[in-house]
Design an enzyme around this catalytic site. Structure first.
Site, PDB file in Angstrom:
ATOM      1  N   HIS A 144       0.864  -1.064  -0.330  1.00 26.82           N
ATOM      2  CA  HIS A 144       0.167   0.010  -0.269  1.00 26.82           C
ATOM      3  C   HIS A 144       0.343   1.122   0.126  1.00 26.82           C
ATOM      4  O   HIS A 144       0.356   2.312   0.082  1.00 26.82           O
ATOM      5  CB  HIS A 144      -1.047   0.082   1.365  1.00 26.82           C
ATOM      6  CG  HIS A 144      -3.066  -0.352   1.020  1.00 26.82           C
ATOM      7  ND1 HIS A 144      -3.925  -0.302   1.115  1.00 26.82           N
ATOM      8  CD2 HIS A 144      -2.034  -1.929   0.296  1.00 26.82           C
ATOM      9  CE1 HIS A 144      -4.642  -1.101   1.012  1.00 26.82           C
ATOM     10  NE2 HIS A 144      -3.844  -1.814   0.219  1.00 26.82           N
ATOM     11  N   ASP A 162      -2.938   1.564  -3.908  1.00 28.23           N
ATOM     12  CA  ASP A 162      -3.849   1.201  -2.816  1.00 28.23           C
ATOM     13  C   ASP A 162      -4.925   0.218  -2.875  1.00 28.23           C
ATOM     14  O   ASP A 162      -4.768   0.287  -4.012  1.00 28.23           O
ATOM     15  CB  ASP A 162      -4.413   2.787  -2.253  1.00 28.23           C
ATOM     16  CG  ASP A 162      -5.251   3.438  -3.549  1.00 28.23           C
ATOM     17  OD1 ASP A 162      -5.233   2.897  -4.796  1.00 28.23           O
ATOM     18  OD2 ASP A 162      -4.557   4.700  -3.214  1.00 28.23           O
TER      19      ASP A 162
END
Length: 198
Positions: A171, A175
């Site tokens: 991430h 994302d």
């Protein structure tokens, strides 16, 4: 993400029947490598690595394929997989896997790559989550396809072959929304496999 693979399986059977005499035999994994590479072109943010204090987005699409060997897991890569045909990908993956199992891979064949695929479908594993291979930002876990009953366009029901894939992401680079966008692109290619050839 769940992908219906009936069209892919039918196309694979057709190509293998027509090119079998030439020694070409495509696997489902060859289509997966090609679809993943083209999805990386469509969503380039996933074709990236975390470099400690910055994100490197790659211009090349080099897809690593996890191969189990007597000495452990190796991840050789198909360079420029997005620009190669399915027969070329198939031949390259077969050659890399054979050299990996024989312990004859050269460092240039496995040190690198921009994205990894781990396919446990041949072991009957339906779904799993793979661990990201640093410094890459993502890895795709591919499970076995199995029959599923779905609603048909005419209001009735039909049986389809369904394959579950899971994208694990770092991430710091990718994302959830970007990962979902990539999965949608991948699913679109897998479910309409002729689009991989244009």
């Amino acid at each position: 993400m769940e992908c219906e693979v009936d069209a892919l399986l039918a196309l694979r059977a057709q190509v293998n029947k027509q090119l079998g005499e030439a020694g070409v035999k495509l696997s489902v994994n060859d289509f997966i490598v090609k679809a993943a590479a083209l999805a990386l072109r469509k969503v380039p943010a996933v074709n990236a690595s975390w470099m400690g204090d910055f994100v490197r987005v790659y211009h090349n699409v080099d897809v690593n394929v996890a191969v189990q060997t007597p000495g452990g897991l190796m991840v050789p890569f198909v360079a420029d997989a997005d620009s190669k045909g399915l027969a070329a990908i198939s031949a390259e993956v077969k050659g890399l896997a054979a050299r990996a199992k024989a312990g004859k891979l050269q460092p240039a064949e496995f040190m690198g790559g921009t994205f990894t695929i781990s396919n446990l479908g041949m072991y009957g594993v339906r779904q799993f989550a793979a661990i990201v291979n640093p410094p890459q930002a993502a890895i795709l876990a591919v499970g076995a396809s199995s029959p599923k009953v779905v609603k048909a366009a005419d209001g009735g029901y039909k049986e389809v072959q369904s394959m579950l894939v899971t994208l694990s992401c770092d991430h710091r680079v990718v994302d959830g929304a970007v990962g979902a966008e990539w999965l949608q692109a991948f699913k679109g290619l897998v479910e309409a496999p002729l689009t991989m050839m244009v």
